[in-house]
Design an enzyme around this catalytic site. Structure first.
Site, PDB file in Angstrom:
ATOM      1  N   GLU A 294      50.193  37.659  40.258  1.00  0.00           N
ATOM      2  CA  GLU A 294      49.446  38.917  40.388  1.00  0.00           C
ATOM      3  C   GLU A 294      48.661  39.042  41.469  1.00  0.00           C
ATOM      4  O   GLU A 294      47.268  39.537  41.243  1.00  0.00           O
ATOM      5  CB  GLU A 294      48.750  39.128  39.020  1.00  0.00           C
ATOM      6  CG  GLU A 294      47.528  38.060  38.803  1.00  0.00           C
ATOM      7  CD  GLU A 294      47.778  36.743  38.010  1.00  0.00           C
ATOM      8  OE1 GLU A 294      49.103  36.432  38.177  1.00  0.00           O
ATOM      9  OE2 GLU A 294      47.145  36.237  37.367  1.00  0.00           O
ATOM     10  N   HIS A 318      53.824  43.266  33.465  1.00  0.00           N
ATOM     11  CA  HIS A 318      52.918  42.122  33.454  1.00  0.00           C
ATOM     12  C   HIS A 318      51.935  42.060  34.454  1.00  0.00           C
ATOM     13  O   HIS A 318      50.783  41.916  34.294  1.00  0.00           O
ATOM     14  CB  HIS A 318      53.829  40.806  32.944  1.00  0.00           C
ATOM     15  CG  HIS A 318      52.989  39.624  32.739  1.00  0.00           C
ATOM     16  ND1 HIS A 318      52.546  39.089  31.684  1.00  0.00           N
ATOM     17  CD2 HIS A 318      52.484  38.913  33.654  1.00  0.00           C
ATOM     18  CE1 HIS A 318      51.793  38.193  31.536  1.00  0.00           C
ATOM     19  NE2 HIS A 318      51.759  37.858  33.155  1.00  0.00           N
ATOM     20  N   GLU A 319      52.614  41.821  35.612  1.00  0.00           N
ATOM     21  CA  GLU A 319      51.747  41.647  36.940  1.00  0.00           C
ATOM     22  C   GLU A 319      50.845  42.754  37.411  1.00  0.00           C
ATOM     23  O   GLU A 319      49.597  42.634  37.722  1.00  0.00           O
ATOM     24  CB  GLU A 319      52.567  41.206  38.150  1.00  0.00           C
ATOM     25  CG  GLU A 319      53.767  40.071  38.019  1.00  0.00           C
ATOM     26  CD  GLU A 319      52.944  38.722  37.045  1.00  0.00           C
ATOM     27  OE1 GLU A 319      51.749  38.451  37.495  1.00  0.00           O
ATOM     28  OE2 GLU A 319      53.716  37.935  36.934  1.00  0.00           O
ATOM     29  N   HIS A 322      47.672  42.544  35.048  1.00  0.00           N
ATOM     30  CA  HIS A 322      46.650  41.761  35.604  1.00  0.00           C
ATOM     31  C   HIS A 322      45.669  42.416  36.655  1.00  0.00           C
ATOM     32  O   HIS A 322      44.712  42.045  36.705  1.00  0.00           O
ATOM     33  CB  HIS A 322      47.162  40.603  36.383  1.00  0.00           C
ATOM     34  CG  HIS A 322      47.726  39.544  35.637  1.00  0.00           C
ATOM     35  ND1 HIS A 322      46.897  38.817  34.596  1.00  0.00           N
ATOM     36  CD2 HIS A 322      49.018  38.856  35.457  1.00  0.00           C
ATOM     37  CE1 HIS A 322      47.710  37.750  34.108  1.00  0.00           C
ATOM     38  NE2 HIS A 322      49.031  37.794  34.617  1.00  0.00           N
ATOM     39  N   GLU A 341      45.966  35.582  30.291  1.00  0.00           N
ATOM     40  CA  GLU A 341      47.305  35.884  30.101  1.00  0.00           C
ATOM     41  C   GLU A 341      47.673  36.596  28.996  1.00  0.00           C
ATOM     42  O   GLU A 341      48.796  37.133  28.715  1.00  0.00           O
ATOM     43  CB  GLU A 341      48.037  34.512  30.355  1.00  0.00           C
ATOM     44  CG  GLU A 341      48.129  33.935  31.586  1.00  0.00           C
ATOM     45  CD  GLU A 341      48.751  34.857  32.665  1.00  0.00           C
ATOM     46  OE1 GLU A 341      49.413  35.557  32.404  1.00  0.00           O
ATOM     47  OE2 GLU A 341      48.491  34.518  33.899  1.00  0.00           O
ATOM     48  N   ASP A 396      47.648  23.324  36.394  1.00  0.00           N
ATOM     49  CA  ASP A 396      48.926  23.544  36.724  1.00  0.00           C
ATOM     50  C   ASP A 396      49.884  22.934  36.021  1.00  0.00           C
ATOM     51  O   ASP A 396      50.856  23.388  36.105  1.00  0.00           O
ATOM     52  CB  ASP A 396      49.234  23.522  38.372  1.00  0.00           C
ATOM     53  CG  ASP A 396      48.238  24.517  39.244  1.00  0.00           C
ATOM     54  OD1 ASP A 396      48.484  25.448  39.046  1.00  0.00           O
ATOM     55  OD2 ASP A 396      47.370  24.218  40.030  1.00  0.00           O
ATOM     56  N   TYR A 404      49.522  32.803  26.523  1.00  0.00           N
ATOM     57  CA  TYR A 404      50.343  34.227  26.579  1.00  0.00           C
ATOM     58  C   TYR A 404      50.519  34.604  25.250  1.00  0.00           C
ATOM     59  O   TYR A 404      50.056  35.934  24.887  1.00  0.00           O
ATOM     60  CB  TYR A 404      51.721  33.990  27.228  1.00  0.00           C
ATOM     61  CG  TYR A 404      51.614  33.576  28.683  1.00  0.00           C
ATOM     62  CD1 TYR A 404      51.078  32.226  29.185  1.00  0.00           C
ATOM     63  CD2 TYR A 404      51.753  34.463  29.862  1.00  0.00           C
ATOM     64  CE1 TYR A 404      51.109  31.981  30.392  1.00  0.00           C
ATOM     65  CE2 TYR A 404      51.682  34.156  31.236  1.00  0.00           C
ATOM     66  CZ  TYR A 404      51.425  33.038  31.197  1.00  0.00           C
ATOM     67  OH  TYR A 404      51.324  32.656  32.660  1.00  0.00           O
TER      68      TYR A 404
HETATM   69  N1  BES Z   1      49.570  34.251  36.712  1.00  0.00           N
HETATM   70  C1  BES Z   1      50.807  33.954  36.159  1.00  0.00           C
HETATM   71  C2  BES Z   1      51.385  32.780  37.012  1.00  0.00           C
HETATM   72  C3  BES Z   1      50.700  31.496  36.919  1.00  0.00           C
HETATM   73  C4  BES Z   1      50.043  31.207  35.668  1.00  0.00           C
HETATM   74  C5  BES Z   1      50.738  30.966  38.144  1.00  0.00           C
HETATM   75  C6  BES Z   1      49.414  29.867  35.828  1.00  0.00           C
HETATM   76  C7  BES Z   1      50.055  29.544  38.189  1.00  0.00           C
HETATM   77  C8  BES Z   1      49.339  29.223  37.018  1.00  0.00           C
HETATM   78  C9  BES Z   1      51.712  35.238  36.085  1.00  0.00           C
HETATM   79  O1  BES Z   1      51.025  36.469  35.837  1.00  0.00           O
HETATM   80  C10 BES Z   1      52.723  35.120  35.150  1.00  0.00           C
HETATM   81  O2  BES Z   1      52.158  35.009  33.820  1.00  0.00           O
HETATM   82  N2  BES Z   1      53.773  34.921  35.344  1.00  0.00           N
HETATM   83  C11 BES Z   1      55.142  34.678  34.332  1.00  0.00           C
HETATM   84  C12 BES Z   1      55.874  36.060  34.190  1.00  0.00           C
HETATM   85  C13 BES Z   1      55.370  36.962  32.946  1.00  0.00           C
HETATM   86  C14 BES Z   1      56.163  38.006  32.660  1.00  0.00           C
HETATM   87  C15 BES Z   1      55.064  35.948  31.870  1.00  0.00           C
HETATM   88  C16 BES Z   1      55.899  33.955  35.076  1.00  0.00           C
HETATM   89  O3  BES Z   1      55.862  33.597  36.268  1.00  0.00           O
HETATM   90  O4  BES Z   1      56.976  33.399  34.361  1.00  0.00           O
HETATM   91 ZN    ZN Z   2      50.324  36.591  33.924  1.00  0.00          ZN
END
Ligand code: BES
Ligand code: ZN
Length: 625
Positions: A294, A318-319, A322, A341, A396, A404
């Site tokens: 995001e 989703h993004e 955010h 999340e 990470d 989520y």
């Molecule tokens: N912010 C997250 C990605 C993230 C989380 C990067 C933690 C690094 C550390 C992003 O918004 C996200 O949740 N992406 C999901 C997709 C979403 C539709 C659930 C993904 O990348 O799968």
């Molecule tokens: Zn997210």
């Protein structure tokens, strides 16, 4: 009397709407609210003493040496007598530090800590308001992926960053904690045949000399710092949205994301005006380790959602969500990650419901419930709390579906208890009143008590809130989602399981989501001849839709079906999205023969994966260089 009141209210409303809708915010945003900042176990910085308020970046991108070289000027809000500024760095070579009085500042790099890097301590003079750090990144910087032309869709190299969670420090020396927010401007110099984009305002035109300027006039946390460099073209999607991608991909991307403006309108209806001006997307090469990220004004997205039928745009919702939950109101530490999340997953489904209807959103919620069940089965109980304790752990590596999906269910639980007529305005006000601030779980709960529970006659005890926040697993009264569409899929699945031929299944109307649901339901002990039949009836191993293909490959591997092995190898060597890699490698690694296959595939694929994915798969497979 009534008329006067109405007039007054509507005048106020117009003034408010104008103020927030304006794309030119006041030159200097107000200082950070002096809320007590929580201790962040993932940062060396001490923002209670000195906080960075503005970052000025000047970087040269060198594909030959795989480095960024230049300076970061940090403007400071000083709160006390502190004589030093502590920044986070990791794998940065610091070549010098100067103060705003032109004097050289003495600095010291502390000991290296796993995944946290090294504190950079800079001596300040009493009047110092800014320091400039000259530095160079390392070729292995974890936030950066440098792609060879062979890893892109054209003849040019590509670079992109991924700063969340604690990786911004591998390309910028800064206070790398989501509790600190700053504005930024940047000058980025790239080879003249390439284009640079950032999570900021940009000129939107190709620069003949390869020099690009950016500015972000709203305060953002460090994990939203983002840069992409490649052979990029732009296609508008609407007045305030568009997509950047490589030329071979950009038309397909523009078609796929055509509904973006509708999503923005739906989100604004629920949560208030979009505060960031433009909403653009950048489609990355397939090694992007996430589905989406995001980054403000410029969502980074995996090309694996270009399904050709717009069926994976929930990721855009989703993004985009955010832009409120996360970018506007930000988790203060990674322990509060569910505030980002969980709220976003909830909002994503509300936005999808608004645009595509309840049945559609129900399918997404049931798929999320399945993810949650898998997560709950795999994780130790303490990792299934909403509020986490990640001290001493790499944020990470510790992300899971719990923040989520359990987070979204918790909000659904509150929504059901209070009713949408109370809950929707509550969330809207929560975002507005805490805009551009960072939030802890406790401060959210205090706001919840005051603004939703008390007025609705509800209590924390009555709603079992402690068990949701600080308890394991799922409370018994968790609102389990149901989908009418999936009930029909379940009926077909039951027929197949009891012996009906694949060709007799009623699948014509199925979209991506029905297929994913069906494939997730395939039994672990499905016999290989039956899976061969299924594959040839529906061409599953040849699917271009990566969600369907992934669900099939995982189910087939789980059942020990050797027929998918070539497709699994193709899949794992063609993309780097961690959500696909991890479950598949984990499934393979369950048997000695599968582990050998996994290692052989990984040996080949590892150089093409992003450092974030490499770190995860290394850990999973026990990879030793
Ligand atoms: N912010 C997250 C990605 C993230 C989380 C990067 C933690 C690094 C550390 C992003 O918004 C996200 O949740 N992406 C999901 C997709 C979403 C539709 C659930 C993904 O990348 O799968
Ligand atoms: Zn997210």
């Amino acid at each position: 009397m009534a008329r006067t009141t109405l007039l007054a209210v509507s005048t106020l409303f117009t003034a408010g709407a104008l103020a927030v809708g304006c794309t030119r915010p006041p030159a200097a945003p107000p200082p950070q609210p002096s809320v007590s900042l929580p201790d962040d176990p993932h940062s060396f910085s001490r923002p209670r003493e000195v906080a960075v308020s503005h970052l000025g970046l000047d970087l040269v991108v060198d594909f030959g040496t795989r480095t960024l070289t230049g300076t970061a000027r940090l403007e400071l809000d000083r709160h006390g007598e502190a004589r030093e500024l502590v920044l986070d760095t990791r794998d940065l070579e610091i070549t010098g530090v100067t103060r705003d009085d032109g004097q050289v500042a003495s600095f010291q790099l502390g000991d290296e800590k796993p995944f946290l890097g090294r504190p950079l301590t800079i001596e300040l003079a009493p009047a110092t308001k800014a320091v400039t750090v000259a530095y160079r990144t390392s070729p292995g910087a974890a936030a950066l992926q440098w792609l060879e032309p062979a890893q892109t869709s054209g003849p040019h190299p590509f670079l992109f960053t991924q700063s969340q969670a604690a990786l911004a420090r591998t390309w910028i020396p800064l206070q790398d904690t989501p509790a600190v927010r700053f504005t930024y401007d940047a000058q980025i110099t790239v080879p003249p045949e390439l284009v640079a984009v950032m999570s900021a305002e940009n000129a939107q035109t190709k620069s003949p000399d390869g020099r690009y300027r950016f500015r972000m006039t709203e305060r953002v946390p460090s994990y939203l710092m983002a840069l992409g460099v490649g052979d990029l073209e732009f296609r508008p999607l609407g007045d305030r949205s568009g997509v950047y991608a490589e030329p071979a991909v950009v038309e397909k991307a523009a078609w796929e994301f055509a509904d973006t403006e509708k999503l923005i309108v739906a989100a604004e209806k629920l949560y208030g005006p979009y505060r960031w001006g433009r909403y653009d997307l950048l489609v990355l090469p397939p090694s992007f380790p996430f589905g989406g990220m995001e980054n403000p004004r410029l969502t980074f997205a995996t090309p694996t959602i270009l399904a050709g039928d717009r069926s994976l745009v929930a990721l855009v919702a989703h993004e985009l969500a955010h832009s409120w939950s996360g970018n506007l109101v930000t988790n203060a530490t990674w322990n509060d990650f569910w505030l980002n999340e969980g709220f976003t997953t909830y909002a994503e489904r509300r936005i999808m419901e608004e645009v595509f209807g309840r049945d559609y959103a129900d399918m997404l919620a049931v798929i999320g419930w399945g993810d949650l069940e898998t997560g709950l089965a795999e994780l130790p109980p303490e990792d299934t709390h909403l509020r986490l304790n990640l001290a001493g752990r790499d944020p990470d590596d510790s992300s899971s579906d719990i923040p989520y999906e359990k987070g979204a269910l918790f909000l659904t639980h509150l929504e059901r208890a209070a009713g949408r007529e109370r809950f929707d305005p509550f969330l809207n006000r929560y975002f507005t009143e805490h805009a551009f601030q960072s939030m802890t779980t406790d401060s959210f709960l205090a706001y919840l008590d005051r603004e939703l529970l008390a007025p609705a006659g509800l209590t924390r005890e009555g709603l079992g809130i402690a068990a949701w926040i600080d308890g394991p697993g799922l409370p018994a009264d968790a609102p389990r989602p149901m989908s009418a569409a999936f009930a029909r899929v379940d009926a077909e699945l039951a027929r197949w399981r009891s012996g009906a031929a694949a060709a007799s299944l009623e699948t014509k109307a199925w979209t991506t989501h029905e297929w994913v649901h069906f494939l997730r339901g395939l039994p672990k002990d499905a016999a290989s001849p039956r899976l061969t039949e299924l594959d040839s009836a529906f061409g599953l191993s040849e699917r271009g839709n990566k969600e369907v293909l992934f669900a099939w490959l995982l189910a087939a591997e789980r059942a020990g079906f050797a027929g998918v092995q070539p497709a699994v190898e193709r899949f794992l060597t063609s993309l780097g999205r961690r959500k696909f890699l991890m479950p598949l490698y984990a499934e393979l690694a369950k048997t000695p023969a599968g582990k050998a296959r996994a290692l052989a595939i990984y040996r080949q694929a590892r150089p093409t994966y992003h450092p974030v994915a490499v770190a995860s798969v290394d850990g999973l497979l026990g990879w030793q260089n």
